[in-house]
Scaffold this active site. Structure first.
Site, PDB file in Angstrom:
ATOM      1  N   SER A  68       0.854  -1.141   0.010  1.00 61.65           N
ATOM      2  CA  SER A  68       0.015  -0.033   0.055  1.00 61.65           C
ATOM      3  C   SER A  68       0.794   1.393  -0.006  1.00 61.65           C
ATOM      4  CB  SER A  68      -0.758  -0.125   1.377  1.00 61.65           C
ATOM      5  OG  SER A  68      -1.827   0.975   0.985  1.00 61.65           O
ATOM      6  N   ASP A 282      -1.993   1.646  -3.460  1.00 58.29           N
ATOM      7  CA  ASP A 282      -2.955   0.585  -3.876  1.00 58.29           C
ATOM      8  C   ASP A 282      -4.293   0.996  -3.992  1.00 58.29           C
ATOM      9  OD1 ASP A 282      -3.213   0.803  -1.356  1.00 58.29           O
ATOM     10  OD2 ASP A 282      -3.853  -1.344  -0.842  1.00 58.29           O
ATOM     11  N   GLU A 374     -10.400   7.210   8.470  1.00 59.97           N
ATOM     12  CA  GLU A 374      -9.249   7.644   9.196  1.00 59.97           C
ATOM     13  C   GLU A 374      -8.641   8.807   8.672  1.00 59.97           C
ATOM     14  OE1 GLU A 374      -6.798   3.780  10.528  1.00 59.97           O
ATOM     15  OE2 GLU A 374      -7.199   3.845   8.378  1.00 59.97           O
ATOM     16  N   ASN A 376      -6.108   9.708   7.639  1.00 65.93           N
ATOM     17  CA  ASN A 376      -5.159   9.522   6.443  1.00 65.93           C
ATOM     18  C   ASN A 376      -5.939   9.353   5.059  1.00 65.93           C
ATOM     19  OD1 ASN A 376      -6.022   6.742   6.564  1.00 65.93           O
ATOM     20  ND2 ASN A 376      -4.137   6.184   7.635  1.00 65.93           N
ATOM     21  N   ARG A 502       1.706   5.886  19.347  1.00 68.29           N
ATOM     22  CA  ARG A 502       1.369   4.424  19.323  1.00 68.29           C
ATOM     23  C   ARG A 502       2.598   3.708  18.181  1.00 68.29           C
ATOM     24  NH1 ARG A 502      -0.597   4.119  14.181  1.00 68.29           N
ATOM     25  NH2 ARG A 502      -1.077   2.106  14.296  1.00 68.29           N
TER      26      ARG A 502
HETATM   27  C1  G16 Z   1      -2.731   0.625   6.512  1.00 68.68           C
HETATM   28  C2  G16 Z   1      -4.042   0.429   7.412  1.00 68.68           C
HETATM   29  C3  G16 Z   1      -4.797   1.672   7.766  1.00 68.68           C
HETATM   30  C4  G16 Z   1      -3.916   2.492   8.600  1.00 68.68           C
HETATM   31  C5  G16 Z   1      -2.276   2.505   7.918  1.00 68.68           C
HETATM   32  C6  G16 Z   1      -1.445   3.044   8.906  1.00 68.68           C
HETATM   33  O1  G16 Z   1      -3.071   1.536   5.528  1.00 68.68           O
HETATM   34  O2  G16 Z   1      -5.171  -0.105   6.277  1.00 68.68           O
HETATM   35  O3  G16 Z   1      -5.982   1.276   8.428  1.00 68.68           O
HETATM   36  O4  G16 Z   1      -4.173   3.619   9.265  1.00 68.68           O
HETATM   37  O5  G16 Z   1      -2.005   1.272   7.443  1.00 68.68           O
HETATM   38  O6  G16 Z   1      -1.128   2.210   9.827  1.00 68.68           O
HETATM   39  P1  G16 Z   1       0.102   2.149  10.930  1.00 68.68           P
HETATM   40  O7  G16 Z   1      -0.255   3.639  11.630  1.00 68.68           O
HETATM   41  O8  G16 Z   1      -0.364   1.162  12.120  1.00 68.68           O
HETATM   42  O9  G16 Z   1       1.273   1.923  10.192  1.00 68.68           O
HETATM   43  P2  G16 Z   1      -2.707   1.196   3.958  1.00 68.68           P
HETATM   44  O10 G16 Z   1      -3.439   2.315   3.107  1.00 68.68           O
HETATM   45  O11 G16 Z   1      -1.062   1.192   4.138  1.00 68.68           O
HETATM   46  O12 G16 Z   1      -3.178  -0.305   3.798  1.00 68.68           O
END
Ligand code: G16
EC number: 5.4.2.3
Length: 548
Positions: A68, A282, A374, A376, A502
């Site tokens: 992604s 993606d 989210e 993002n 986090r």
């Molecule tokens: C993925 C998850 C999202 C999450 C993001 C960042 O996004 O599908 O739900 O917000 O990762 O996650 P983290 O902060 O835990 O790294 P994507 O677009 O990379 O699939």
């Protein structure tokens, strides 16, 4: 028979897809993510697991190969459950155990799993899979196929798809034609016919502009948007940039870069006042943005989409006269101003859950109309069975006043525009354009709904990010000792200050978020909290720097 299959699976693992390092890997926020070169054995094993999951669910299971928003050298894999939703949590643990078991113990572990889960090995299995445009995705798809074949599963290889397209295919395959046709054409036709119908219903123009400059992050979304364009070119003109013809995936472009950097992507010529958007690698996320005459940058992220969409549905539901409960789901990253606007102006209830689409999706199912985004840019809208029945009933109820029936018909069409399986940049783009068009809004009008609190996100590299543990939907830390107390002290000094940290589930880092009354203060708070993390959670490499 079963023993012979498991022995073959182990032999193939040892011969072609050996586990080369004993580094632990975990099924995280969005499946397994790490360097592509470290994944062949994991993906081979996920082929095996997908077959077993399919036997348990007696349905088609999806497997997407993508990292992604991560850099091009990374890759990843995630399983998709029958209704297009994320893999059930219990099976995430099974996936983690399977990915980490030594090669020689593979048959033993699979045999115990089959016994524990009472898997009927005589049941047929079917797996649909797809990949993004990363160079490593091709050999990884071959490893996946080998895992499926060794377990004697049937499969369909969709080749290159966006992640949300594969979620859609899986749902279509398991819902006997009720959700749509499980083909790319079926996907485009469903979404774009709804979009064109809604577009034709708008009689005013207002300040809406049917023109969009789109940054496709040099990812798979570029080639898919070219297909979408063929259906909608009269209603929306898309100028495509970062289409993969040159430039690297997600490199200084894409939704994650724009959101975290709060700046325009490279490769897209920004003109004052022009509506722009960015997909991620993606195409499961989208953010909008524009610049003013004075060059100032304005971001319209997932929080903005949530408020735009929730306001739109609230109005539309009122016009239908139907008794439907709408709710919105956010994470700790949601800007404080967006939450205030939703609860105080729109009067829509808001729930906060930990990061990760699976958490938002699950919570959104508590409502008749559950909007989740989210910050993002990842999000969608879910409609309960009750909501679907009520809307469909109202459309055919000739006893209702014509305006209410027309509103129900419009709502039914908007539902077709939405990919309810997961956040989908293409579907979200069409939804945002529909709402802006229906309100007669330019991108500046959308921006004027409320003013974001200045904020900053940063990353800290630590030796072991699992030392950070959180509670209260990730808004507070419980470990390492003293960190939360120190963050609380810092936050108290800043006007309208808020900050949390986090561990990322997709990168080997700790994320830091801070907001405050001014950008200078938000930057300062993010910097000081980053330093705390560095000092108390085992930072490695260079100390954090002030970003501004
Ligand atoms: C993925 C998850 C999202 C999450 C993001 C960042 O996004 O599908 O739900 O917000 O990762 O996650 P983290 O902060 O835990 O790294 P994507 O677009 O990379 O699939």
């Amino acid at each position: 028979m079963m023993d012979a299959v498991l022995q073959s699976a182990t032999r193939l693992a040892l011969e072609k897809f050996p586990r080369k390092s004993d580094k632990f890997i975990q099924y995280g926020t969005a499946g397994f993510r790490t360097k592509g070169v470290d994944l062949p054995h994991v993906i081979y094993r996920m082929g095996i697991l997908a077959v077993l999951r399919s036997k348990v669910k007696k349905a088609t299971i999806g497997v997407m190969i993508t990292a992604s928003h991560n850099p091009e050298a990374d890759n990843g894999v995630k399983l998709i459950d029958p209704m297009g939703e994320m893999l059930e949590a219990l099976w995430e643990d099974i996936a983690t155990r399977l990915a980490n078991v030594p090669d020689a113990d593979l048959a033993g572990m699979l045999s115990s799993l089959i016994e524990e889960e009472k898997i009927d090995m005589g049941q047929s299995a079917s797996v649909s899979f797809a990949r993004d445009t990363r160079p490593s995705s091709v050999p990884l798809a071959q490893a996946l196929q080998a895992g499926i074949e060794v377990m004697q599963g049937m499969f369909q290889d969709y080749g290159l798809l966006t992640t949300p397209q594969l979620h859609y295919m899986v749902r279509c395959k398991n819902s006997a034609g009720e959700y749509g046709k499980p083909t790319e054409e079926g996907y485009y036709e469903k979404l774009t016919s709804a979009f064109l119908k809604l577009h034709a219903q708008v009689t005013h123009t207002g300040r809406y502009s049917g023109s969009l400059h789109l940054d496709a992050a040099n990812g798979v979304g570029a080639m898919k948007i070219r297909e979408v364009e063929k259906y909608i070119e009269k209603a929306l003109t898309i100028s495509l940039y970062n289409d993969g013809s040159h430039g690297k995936l997600n490199d200084k472009c894409g939704a994650d870069y724009v959101k975290t950097g709060q700046c325009a992507p490279n490769g897209l010529p920004v003109k004052a006042g022009v509506k722009c958007a960015s997909f991620d690698g993606d195409a499961d996320r989208i953010v909008y943005f524009y610049v003013d005459d004075d060059g100032s940058f304005h971001l319209l992220d997932g929080d903005r989409m949530a408020t735009l969409v929730a306001g739109f549905f609230q109005g539309l539901i009122q016009s239908t006269g139907l008794d439907l409960k709408i709710g919105l789901v956010q994470t700790a990253y949601a800007n404080g101003s967006s939450t205030n606007y939703i609860t105080q102006q729109l009067k829509v209830p808001v729930a906060c859950v930990p990061t990760g689409v699976k958490h938002l999706h699950h919570k959104a199912q508590d409502f008749d109309v559950g909007v989740y985004f989210e910050a993002n840019g990842h999000g969608t809208v879910l409609f309960s069975d009750r909501a679907m029945e009520k809307v469909e009933g109202a459309v055919v109820n000739t006893g209702l006043p014509s305006e209410r029936r027309a509103a129900a018909d419009k709502l039914k069409t908007v539902i077709d525009l939405i990919n309810q399986t997961v956040g989908d940049a293409i579907s979200d783009m069409l939804l945002v354009e529909t709402v802006l068009n229906s309100q007669g809004w330019g991108i500046q009008d959308w921006k004027m709904c409320y003013t974001d609190l200045p904020n900053r996100q940063s990353k800290v590299t630590v030796k072991d990010r699992t030392v950070i543990q959180t509670t209260d939907a990730e808004r507070k830390t419980t470990s390492p000792p003293g960190l939360q107390e120190a963050i609380d002290k810092l936050v108290a000094v800043f006007n309208q200050g808020r900050s949390f940290v986090r561990p990322s589930g997709t990168e080997d880092i700790v994320r830091v978020y801070a907001e405050a009354d001014t950008q200078v203060n938000a930057d300062k708070l993010a910097y000081e909290v980053s330093l705390l993390v560095y000092q108390l959670a085992g930072g490695i490499g260079e100390e954090p720097k002030l970003i501004s």
